[in-house]
Design a protein around this motif. Structure first.
Motif, PDB file in Angstrom:
ATOM      1  N   LEU A  84       0.841  -1.188   0.000  1.00 25.92           N
ATOM      2  CA  LEU A  84       0.000   0.000   0.000  1.00 25.92           C
ATOM      3  C   LEU A  84       0.877   1.240   0.000  1.00 25.92           C
ATOM      4  CD1 LEU A  84      -1.347  -2.197   2.246  1.00 25.92           C
ATOM      5  CD2 LEU A  84      -3.188  -0.525   2.111  1.00 25.92           C
ATOM      6  N   LYS A  85       0.418   2.268  -0.691  1.00 27.51           N
ATOM      7  CA  LYS A  85       1.106   3.548  -0.629  1.00 27.51           C
ATOM      8  C   LYS A  85       0.878   4.166   0.738  1.00 27.51           C
ATOM      9  CE  LYS A  85      -2.852   5.961  -2.654  1.00 27.51           C
ATOM     10  NZ  LYS A  85      -3.347   6.721  -3.820  1.00 27.51           N
ATOM     11  N   ARG A 113      -6.573  -2.098  -1.963  1.00 26.20           N
ATOM     12  CA  ARG A 113      -6.989  -0.964  -2.788  1.00 26.20           C
ATOM     13  C   ARG A 113      -8.164  -0.224  -2.138  1.00 26.20           C
ATOM     14  NH1 ARG A 113      -3.329  -3.302  -4.221  1.00 26.20           N
ATOM     15  NH2 ARG A 113      -2.509  -1.695  -2.851  1.00 26.20           N
ATOM     16  N   GLU A 144      -6.836   2.073   0.532  1.00 26.89           N
ATOM     17  CA  GLU A 144      -6.276   3.288  -0.070  1.00 26.89           C
ATOM     18  C   GLU A 144      -7.379   4.246  -0.520  1.00 26.89           C
ATOM     19  OE1 GLU A 144      -2.105   1.632  -2.017  1.00 26.89           O
ATOM     20  OE2 GLU A 144      -3.977   1.392  -3.125  1.00 26.89           O
ATOM     21  N   TRP A 161      -7.413   5.960   3.656  1.00 30.20           N
ATOM     22  CA  TRP A 161      -6.274   6.882   3.598  1.00 30.20           C
ATOM     23  C   TRP A 161      -6.688   8.337   3.389  1.00 30.20           C
ATOM     24  CZ3 TRP A 161      -4.498   3.460   6.115  1.00 30.20           C
ATOM     25  CH2 TRP A 161      -3.453   2.586   5.852  1.00 30.20           C
TER      26      TRP A 161
END
Length: 323
Positions: free
Chosen positions: A106-107, A275, A278, A282
Motif C-alpha cells: 500500500l502507498k 486498494r 487506499e 487513507w
C-alpha cells in the motif's frame, strides 16, 4: 537477518530474537527491509499455538509492516527498489526483512507519519472489509466491542465518517473516555451487564450492526441486541469458539450472523481490500477525519514486552515494533 522466532507454543518466554536466513522473493513478490511492524491479537494467538499461518507461509509472526523495498521478484511492475511502502502480509513481519505479494503493498497516506501508519494496515483492512460486508450506512447504529483497541479505535472513527451512531464497550472508565474522544456517542464497561444498557440506549430498538472481537461468550447477547434486519459480524474469538444461538430470536429479527478472517483470504481478495483501504481510509486519515490514535513503540528485539502489554489489557490504541 534477525527475526522473532518461537520454538514451541507458549508464553512470551518462548520468543527469541534469533538469526534466520533472508527470504527471497518469488514471482510477483517483493523483499522489504522492515522499519516497523504492528502487533495484533492474531500474533498472540499464533504464539500460543491457536492461530497457525496459512499453508506455505513463514511461521514468523507479523501481519502488517512498514519498510523499504529491497528487491523485486520476477514480473513485479509499478514498484521500485528504495520505495517506502506499507504491507499487509500473512506472516513474517517480525523480522528485519520480509517477503510480500506486490498486490498487498500500500502507498503511504499523504501527510501521515509513516510509523503511525504502520499500525493501521491490518486494522484498516479489517474494518473497511467488514463494514462493507454488512453495509453499514449513514443513520444506522453500530455497536463496537473492544472500542479502545487497535481495531476499535479506527472502527469508531470510520463509522462516524460514514454517518453512523456509535456505541462501544471497553474495559474501564479511562478507556471509555478515550473512545468518546474518538467520536463514540455512548459507551459501556463490558465488566458490567452491557446488554440492557445497549437496549436502553436504543430505546429497546437494538443496533443495526455489531462488530465483535469477542466471539462465543457474546453470541447470544449480541443477537438479542440486534434491531430488525440487524447484522452481526464476528471477527475474533477472544472468549471462545463455541456458543449457543436461539434461532427463533434471529429469525424474528430477520437477523444476519456472519464471520470473517482476513489472513486466509486469497491473494486477489487481499489485494482488492488493500486498494479499498487506499480508497476509503487513507483520504480520511490525510484530511484528519480519522486520527491514528494512541501508539506505543517497542524495539522489535523486545517483542515479548509488546505481547505482555497487549495481553495485559492496559494498552489503548496500537503497539508498534520498531527495527
Amino acid at each position: 537477518m534477525h527475526a522473532i522466532t518461537v520454538d514451541e507454543p507458549g508464553g512470551v518466554d518462548v520468543m527469541s530474537w534469533a538469526e534466520v536466513p533472508i527470504p527471497d522473493p518469488g514471482p510477483g513478490e517483493v523483499l522489504v527491509r522492515t522499519q516497523a511492524a504492528g502487533v495484533n491479537r492474531g500474533d498472540v494467538l499464533q504464539r500460543q499455538g491457536h492461530y497457525p499461518p496459512p499453508a506455505g507461509i513463514t511461521d514468523i509472526m507479523g501481519m502488517e509492516a512498514l519498510g523499504v523495498i529491497e528487491k523485486l521478484g520476477d514480473g513485479v511492475e509499478g514498484h521500485q527498489v528504495g520505495e517506502q511502502v506499507l504491507a499487509l502480509v500473512s506472516g513474517g513481519a517480525y523480522a528485519e526483512f520480509f517477503v510480500v505479494p506486490a498486490g498487498q503493498l500500500l502507498k503511504l497516506p499523504a501527510g501521515i507519519d509513516p510509523l503511525a501508519a504502520a499500525g493501521l494496515v491490518e486494522v484498516a483492512a479489517t474494518v473497511v472489509s467488514n463494514f462493507d460486508r454488512v453495509h453499514l450506512s449513514a443513520g444506522e447504529t453500530v455497536l463496537i466491542h473492544g472500542g479502545a483497541g487497535g481495531i476499535g479505535t479506527l472502527a469508531i472513527q470510520y463509522a462516524k465518517a460514514l454517518g453512523a451512531h456509535v456505541i462501544v464497550t471497553a474495559g474501564s472508565a479511562k478507556k471509555l473516555a478515550y473512545c468518546r474522544k474518538l467520536g463514540a456517542d455512548e459507551g459501556f464497561d463490558y465488566h458490567d451487564d452491557w446488554e440492557p444498557q445497549v437496549m436502553m440506549a436504543t430505546q429497546d430498538r437494538g443496533v443495526d450492526v455489531i462488530l465483535d472481537i469477542v466471539g462465543a461468550k457474546y453470541l447470544e447477547a449480541n443477537v438479542r441486541c440486534l434491531a430488525d434486519d440487524g447484522r452481526l459480524v464476528i471477527i475474533g474469538m477472544q472468549k471462545g469458539t463455541k456458543g449457543t444461538l436461539n434461532i427463533a430470536v434471529l429469525l424474528n429479527k430477520r437477523g444476519t450472523v456472519t464471520a470473517t478472517s482476513l489472513r486466509f483470504r486469497s491473494l486477489a481478495s487481499k489485494a482488492a481490500i488493500c486498494r479499498r483501504v487506499e480508497e476509503a481510509i487513507w483520504p480520511l486519515l490525510s484530511s484528519g477525519a480519522i486520527k491514528p490514535g494512541n501508539q506505543t513503540q517497542v524495539p522489535m528485539a523486545h517483542a515479548s514486552k509488546a505481547h505482555e502489554l497487549l495481553e495485559s489489557g492496559d494498552n489503548t490504541g496500537k503497539i508498534i515494533l520498531v527495527v
